[in-house]
Design an enzyme around this catalytic site. Sequence first.
Site, PDB file in Angstrom:
ATOM      1  N   HIS A 199     -27.389 -20.771  32.531  1.00 44.79           N
ATOM      2  CA  HIS A 199     -27.170 -20.148  33.747  1.00 44.79           C
ATOM      3  C   HIS A 199     -28.175 -20.277  34.941  1.00 44.79           C
ATOM      4  O   HIS A 199     -28.311 -19.599  35.732  1.00 44.79           O
ATOM      5  CB  HIS A 199     -26.722 -18.649  33.577  1.00 44.79           C
ATOM      6  CG  HIS A 199     -25.628 -18.455  32.624  1.00 44.79           C
ATOM      7  ND1 HIS A 199     -25.365 -17.173  32.115  1.00 44.79           N
ATOM      8  CD2 HIS A 199     -24.481 -19.297  32.491  1.00 44.79           C
ATOM      9  CE1 HIS A 199     -24.279 -17.257  31.306  1.00 44.79           C
ATOM     10  NE2 HIS A 199     -23.711 -18.481  31.406  1.00 44.79           N
ATOM     11  N   SER A 226     -26.356 -10.787  23.104  1.00 43.48           N
ATOM     12  CA  SER A 226     -25.306 -10.978  23.986  1.00 43.48           C
ATOM     13  C   SER A 226     -23.934 -10.332  23.666  1.00 43.48           C
ATOM     14  O   SER A 226     -23.792 -10.264  22.380  1.00 43.48           O
ATOM     15  CB  SER A 226     -25.121 -12.501  24.119  1.00 43.48           C
ATOM     16  OG  SER A 226     -24.179 -12.919  24.833  1.00 43.48           O
TER      17      SER A 226
HETATM   18  N1  APR Z   1     -31.962  -5.346  20.828  1.00 43.91           N
HETATM   19  C1  APR Z   1     -30.592  -5.551  20.450  1.00 43.91           C
HETATM   20  N2  APR Z   1     -29.363  -5.633  21.389  1.00 43.91           N
HETATM   21  C2  APR Z   1     -29.857  -5.482  22.605  1.00 43.91           C
HETATM   22  C3  APR Z   1     -31.053  -5.044  23.148  1.00 43.91           C
HETATM   23  C4  APR Z   1     -32.064  -4.975  22.144  1.00 43.91           C
HETATM   24  N3  APR Z   1     -33.315  -4.681  22.596  1.00 43.91           N
HETATM   25  N4  APR Z   1     -31.206  -4.746  24.412  1.00 43.91           N
HETATM   26  C5  APR Z   1     -29.710  -4.999  24.918  1.00 43.91           C
HETATM   27  N5  APR Z   1     -28.940  -5.465  23.702  1.00 43.91           N
HETATM   28  C6  APR Z   1     -27.949  -5.780  23.763  1.00 43.91           C
HETATM   29  C7  APR Z   1     -26.526  -4.758  24.599  1.00 43.91           C
HETATM   30  O1  APR Z   1     -26.113  -3.947  23.762  1.00 43.91           O
HETATM   31  C8  APR Z   1     -25.674  -5.964  25.071  1.00 43.91           C
HETATM   32  O2  APR Z   1     -24.229  -6.002  24.236  1.00 43.91           O
HETATM   33  O3  APR Z   1     -27.359  -6.805  24.196  1.00 43.91           O
HETATM   34  C9  APR Z   1     -26.307  -7.101  24.897  1.00 43.91           C
HETATM   35  C10 APR Z   1     -26.358  -7.697  26.297  1.00 43.91           C
HETATM   36  O4  APR Z   1     -24.972  -8.006  27.045  1.00 43.91           O
HETATM   37  P1  APR Z   1     -24.846  -8.473  28.565  1.00 43.91           P
HETATM   38  O5  APR Z   1     -25.742  -7.344  29.268  1.00 43.91           O
HETATM   39  O6  APR Z   1     -23.318  -8.553  28.642  1.00 43.91           O
HETATM   40  O7  APR Z   1     -25.532  -9.826  28.554  1.00 43.91           O
HETATM   41  P2  APR Z   1     -25.134 -11.166  28.478  1.00 43.91           P
HETATM   42  O8  APR Z   1     -24.405 -11.457  27.207  1.00 43.91           O
HETATM   43  O9  APR Z   1     -26.410 -11.968  28.276  1.00 43.91           O
HETATM   44  O10 APR Z   1     -24.367 -11.544  29.710  1.00 43.91           O
HETATM   45  C11 APR Z   1     -23.844 -12.846  29.900  1.00 43.91           C
HETATM   46  O11 APR Z   1     -23.197 -12.682  32.007  1.00 43.91           O
HETATM   47  O12 APR Z   1     -23.417 -11.245  34.174  1.00 43.91           O
HETATM   48  C12 APR Z   1     -23.313 -12.644  33.467  1.00 43.91           C
HETATM   49  O13 APR Z   1     -24.849 -14.420  33.926  1.00 43.91           O
HETATM   50  C13 APR Z   1     -24.733 -13.191  33.473  1.00 43.91           C
HETATM   51  O14 APR Z   1     -25.864 -14.383  31.668  1.00 43.91           O
HETATM   52  C14 APR Z   1     -25.435 -13.196  31.854  1.00 43.91           C
HETATM   53  C15 APR Z   1     -23.812 -13.339  31.332  1.00 43.91           C
END
Ligand code: APR
Length: 241
Positions: free
Chosen positions: A114, A181
């Site tokens: 990204h 994620s």
């Molecule tokens: N340990 C374990 N899990 C965690 C922690 C942690 N310390 N902190 C957060 N999480 C988990 C949350 O429960 C969540 O399900 O990480 C996950 C992050 O998910 P998202 O917030 O959806 O992020 P991501 O999957 O990276 O999003 C993908 O979406 O908006 C776009 O471009 C943006 O790259 C991003 C993409």
Amino acid sequence: MISSWLSSARHAVVLTGAGMSTESGLPDFRSAKTGLWNRFNPQQLASTYALEHQRQSFVEFYQYRIRTLRSCKPHEGHAILADWEHRGWIKQIITQNVDGFHQQAGSRHVIELHGSLRTVRCQRCGNTQDSEVYLHNRLHCECGGFLRPSVVLFGEMLPEDAIEKAWQAAQKSDLLIVLGSSLQVSPANQLPVIAKRNGAKIVIVNWEVTELDDIADIVIHNRKIGDVLREIHHELKESGE
Ligand code: APR
């Protein structure tokens, strides 16, 4: 179990999401209380529409994100992944994150799906500069073009070379570990499916349930990524790897 899979893997790959950086102080996007998209509307602020038609709020949103990013740094989990790469236990990291923390922690084979919030890019000449210029309200290039963050906005295609490299990594992997994620965003969420189809073992470490838990061989919920990585690292060291 994961430590033995890691030490015996031929081509282990790690896919990280925003949950990898919350222990550095950066909010993720979809966590119930703290997720960025619970406070800001991505279509209004992080999209091609915002870039063209909501320029002021677009700039303010990214000034906030760049300022937050620069006040945080990689945590021990990033350093452990860099050490695993150095020891040959993992071959690549594919990240959805734009914070550059994997590289700052020493990982060299990082595929940024990204883009990166570390730089801004001129819309006219393509020249890139450190994103710090945004914090000094320097929003235009010497050529007069507007400087936009080097991240993939909603409505934009992902960088071709990053997709190509990530697809190849997933196809070659015999172990794919997902860290932090929700796996809700395509095409990143296709990577575990591709790896699985090619016979890889899938491990998902994520606080909440994800869209792909049912294809994983091991799922770890309700535990912090930093703690899980420290535990695996300890097991690997104990086993004399
Ligand atoms: N340990 C374990 N899990 C965690 C922690 C942690 N310390 N902190 C957060 N999480 C988990 C949350 O429960 C969540 O399900 O990480 C996950 C992050 O998910 P998202 O917030 O959806 O992020 P991501 O999957 O990276 O999003 C993908 O979406 O908006 C776009 O471009 C943006 O790259 C991003 C993409």
